[in-house]
Design a protein around this motif. Sequence first.
Motif, PDB file in Angstrom:
ATOM      1  N   PRO A 176      -4.543  -2.504   9.858  1.00 32.16           N
ATOM      2  CA  PRO A 176      -5.098  -1.842  10.292  1.00 32.16           C
ATOM      3  C   PRO A 176      -4.968  -0.277  10.466  1.00 32.16           C
ATOM      4  N   ALA A 177      -6.640   0.354  10.674  1.00 36.75           N
ATOM      5  CA  ALA A 177      -5.987   1.761  10.047  1.00 36.75           C
ATOM      6  C   ALA A 177      -5.768   2.498  11.248  1.00 36.75           C
ATOM      7  N   GLY A 178      -5.253   1.997  12.418  1.00 35.42           N
ATOM      8  CA  GLY A 178      -4.151   2.800  12.649  1.00 35.42           C
ATOM      9  C   GLY A 178      -2.839   2.783  12.767  1.00 35.42           C
ATOM     10  N   HIS A 179      -2.717   1.904  11.967  1.00 38.00           N
ATOM     11  CA  HIS A 179      -1.117   1.841  11.451  1.00 38.00           C
ATOM     12  C   HIS A 179      -0.562   3.186  10.488  1.00 38.00           C
ATOM     13  N   ARG A 180       0.929   2.748  11.397  1.00 39.19           N
ATOM     14  CA  ARG A 180       2.268   3.864  11.123  1.00 39.19           C
ATOM     15  C   ARG A 180       1.811   4.255   9.674  1.00 39.19           C
ATOM     16  N   LEU A 181       1.871   3.176   9.125  1.00 36.66           N
ATOM     17  CA  LEU A 181       1.580   3.592   6.909  1.00 36.66           C
ATOM     18  C   LEU A 181       0.239   3.491   6.357  1.00 36.66           C
ATOM     19  N   ALA A 182      -0.443   3.361   7.530  1.00 39.48           N
ATOM     20  CA  ALA A 182      -1.916   3.786   6.935  1.00 39.48           C
ATOM     21  C   ALA A 182      -2.444   5.157   5.892  1.00 39.48           C
ATOM     22  N   ASP A 183      -1.573   5.965   5.932  1.00 39.06           N
ATOM     23  CA  ASP A 183      -1.841   7.179   5.069  1.00 39.06           C
ATOM     24  C   ASP A 183      -1.242   7.228   3.714  1.00 39.06           C
ATOM     25  N   ARG A 184      -0.306   5.807   3.243  1.00 36.67           N
ATOM     26  CA  ARG A 184       0.713   5.985   2.215  1.00 36.67           C
ATOM     27  C   ARG A 184      -0.348   5.784   1.026  1.00 36.67           C
ATOM     28  N   GLU A 185       0.062   5.826   0.096  1.00 36.27           N
ATOM     29  CA  GLU A 185      -0.624   5.824  -1.468  1.00 36.27           C
ATOM     30  C   GLU A 185      -0.383   4.449  -2.103  1.00 36.27           C
ATOM     31  N   GLU A 186       1.304   4.165  -0.998  1.00 31.39           N
ATOM     32  CA  GLU A 186       2.077   2.633  -1.654  1.00 31.39           C
ATOM     33  C   GLU A 186       2.879   2.151  -0.558  1.00 31.39           C
ATOM     34  N   VAL A 187       3.271   1.052  -0.465  1.00 32.14           N
ATOM     35  CA  VAL A 187       4.447   0.913   0.501  1.00 32.14           C
ATOM     36  C   VAL A 187       5.190  -0.814  -0.376  1.00 32.14           C
ATOM     37  N   ASP A 188       6.427  -0.671   0.206  1.00 33.17           N
ATOM     38  CA  ASP A 188       7.431  -1.541   0.518  1.00 33.17           C
ATOM     39  C   ASP A 188       7.284  -2.980   0.673  1.00 33.17           C
ATOM     40  N   LEU A 189       7.221  -4.234   0.918  1.00 30.30           N
ATOM     41  CA  LEU A 189       7.151  -4.768   1.541  1.00 30.30           C
ATOM     42  C   LEU A 189       8.153  -5.137   2.825  1.00 30.30           C
ATOM     43  N   ALA A 190       9.423  -4.621   2.099  1.00 31.92           N
ATOM     44  CA  ALA A 190      10.605  -4.216   3.390  1.00 31.92           C
ATOM     45  C   ALA A 190      10.036  -2.977   4.543  1.00 31.92           C
ATOM     46  N   GLU A 191       8.860  -2.904   4.206  1.00 23.66           N
ATOM     47  CA  GLU A 191       8.985  -1.646   4.974  1.00 23.66           C
ATOM     48  C   GLU A 191       7.527  -2.013   6.575  1.00 23.66           C
ATOM     49  N   PHE A 192       7.238  -3.609   6.009  1.00 18.99           N
ATOM     50  CA  PHE A 192       7.425  -4.325   7.090  1.00 18.99           C
ATOM     51  C   PHE A 192       7.590  -4.947   7.987  1.00 18.99           C
ATOM     52  N   ALA A 193       8.724  -4.908   8.339  1.00 21.62           N
ATOM     53  CA  ALA A 193      10.063  -6.031   8.915  1.00 21.62           C
ATOM     54  C   ALA A 193       9.485  -6.334  10.270  1.00 21.62           C
ATOM     55  N   GLU A 194       9.102  -5.311  10.976  1.00 26.20           N
ATOM     56  CA  GLU A 194       8.961  -5.672  12.060  1.00 26.20           C
ATOM     57  C   GLU A 194       7.277  -6.309  12.607  1.00 26.20           C
ATOM     58  N   ASP A 195       6.733  -6.294  11.379  1.00 25.17           N
ATOM     59  CA  ASP A 195       5.429  -6.374  11.835  1.00 25.17           C
ATOM     60  C   ASP A 195       4.560  -7.522  11.740  1.00 25.17           C
ATOM     61  N   VAL A 261      -3.802  -1.299   1.056  1.00 26.60           N
ATOM     62  CA  VAL A 261      -2.482  -0.455   0.414  1.00 26.60           C
ATOM     63  C   VAL A 261      -2.082  -1.272  -0.309  1.00 26.60           C
ATOM     64  N   PRO A 262      -1.814  -0.364  -1.483  1.00 26.77           N
ATOM     65  CA  PRO A 262      -1.424  -1.255  -3.059  1.00 26.77           C
ATOM     66  C   PRO A 262      -0.253  -1.428  -2.767  1.00 26.77           C
ATOM     67  N   LEU A 263       0.614  -2.098  -3.037  1.00 27.66           N
ATOM     68  CA  LEU A 263       1.974  -2.566  -3.099  1.00 27.66           C
ATOM     69  C   LEU A 263       3.028  -2.808  -4.148  1.00 27.66           C
ATOM     70  N   ALA A 264       4.589  -1.556  -3.551  1.00 25.02           N
ATOM     71  CA  ALA A 264       4.903  -0.827  -4.680  1.00 25.02           C
ATOM     72  C   ALA A 264       5.099  -1.674  -5.820  1.00 25.02           C
ATOM     73  N   GLN A 265       5.472  -3.319  -5.694  1.00 22.06           N
ATOM     74  CA  GLN A 265       6.451  -4.802  -6.096  1.00 22.06           C
ATOM     75  C   GLN A 265       4.818  -5.086  -7.003  1.00 22.06           C
TER      76      GLN A 265
END
Length: 305
Positions: A176-195, A261-265
């Motif tokens: 979602p556009a208001g997600h805490r990671l929405a402004d990141r250039e890439e993310v790791d799947l491990a960052e979504f452990a609580e989602d 958001v692209p995934l680092a993997q």
Amino acid sequence: MLNLERLRTLDALARHGSVSAAADALHVTTSAVSQQLGKLEREVGQRLLAKNGRGVRLTDAGRLLSEHAARILSQVELAQSDLEAHRGQVVGELRLSAFPTAARGLFPAALAELRGRHPGLRVRSSELEPEQGVAGVVRGDLDLAVVLDWYNKPMPVPDGLVKAPLLDDPADVAIPAGHRLADREEVDLAEFAEDEWITWGEGEFCHEWLMFTLRSKGIEPLVGHRAGETHTQLGLVAAGLGVCIAPLLGRHPVPDGIVLVPLAQRVRRHVYVVWRADADRRPSIRAAVEALRTAAQRTAARRLG
């Protein structure tokens, strides 16, 4: 003289396990299946079926003849392929399937090209999950199936099938556009452990891949919603109900309110087409594979553009 259609009916029963399933595969009634098998029993002078609860099972003679039937039908398929190849014309009927996003992303262009270039070819298409498509080709219900596996979880292809790659399909995470990671250039799947995850149906190959991948990172996934269609998943993400994996193929248009958001993997699906080796020389098979490859190349070119 053994009747080929009756052998085909016996083979369908052996493959599918019941009269009703064989009837569905052959597009006939259950009564027609029973009649064909009754005639075959009279022809060979032996019982081929025995009652098994509310259904039937093959007798020893039935299993023996069904094994011969499978080989005979394979030889018939090979003979038809050779005759088609000798004639060199793309005609007849072709049955193919694809998983939903490939059906949306590849079939319109590929099937339109086949119709334009080969008006004598009748194409029947359907949406099926990868495992169902492979099983359909193995059984002979389908001529080709567009299927997939993931970069870290290959799908085994049974013996007797040929496969050809179509494209590698990159995947992002849709949030979602208001997600805490929405402004990141890439993310790791491990960052979504609580989602909460929005995923595919229980038992589907893509769902099993996501569970496997998250658990390999020590995450026990929180599954909030399930949806087989990518656009349904994206609609739920846009409503703020969770996150999902969003492969590029077939995902457009993306609803408002979503950030991809692209995934680092560098998560990718491998998309390919499979068909039976004994049908390899059929001009219609080759024409369909060529049309699918052309559609895939256009998709890749649009991505780069």
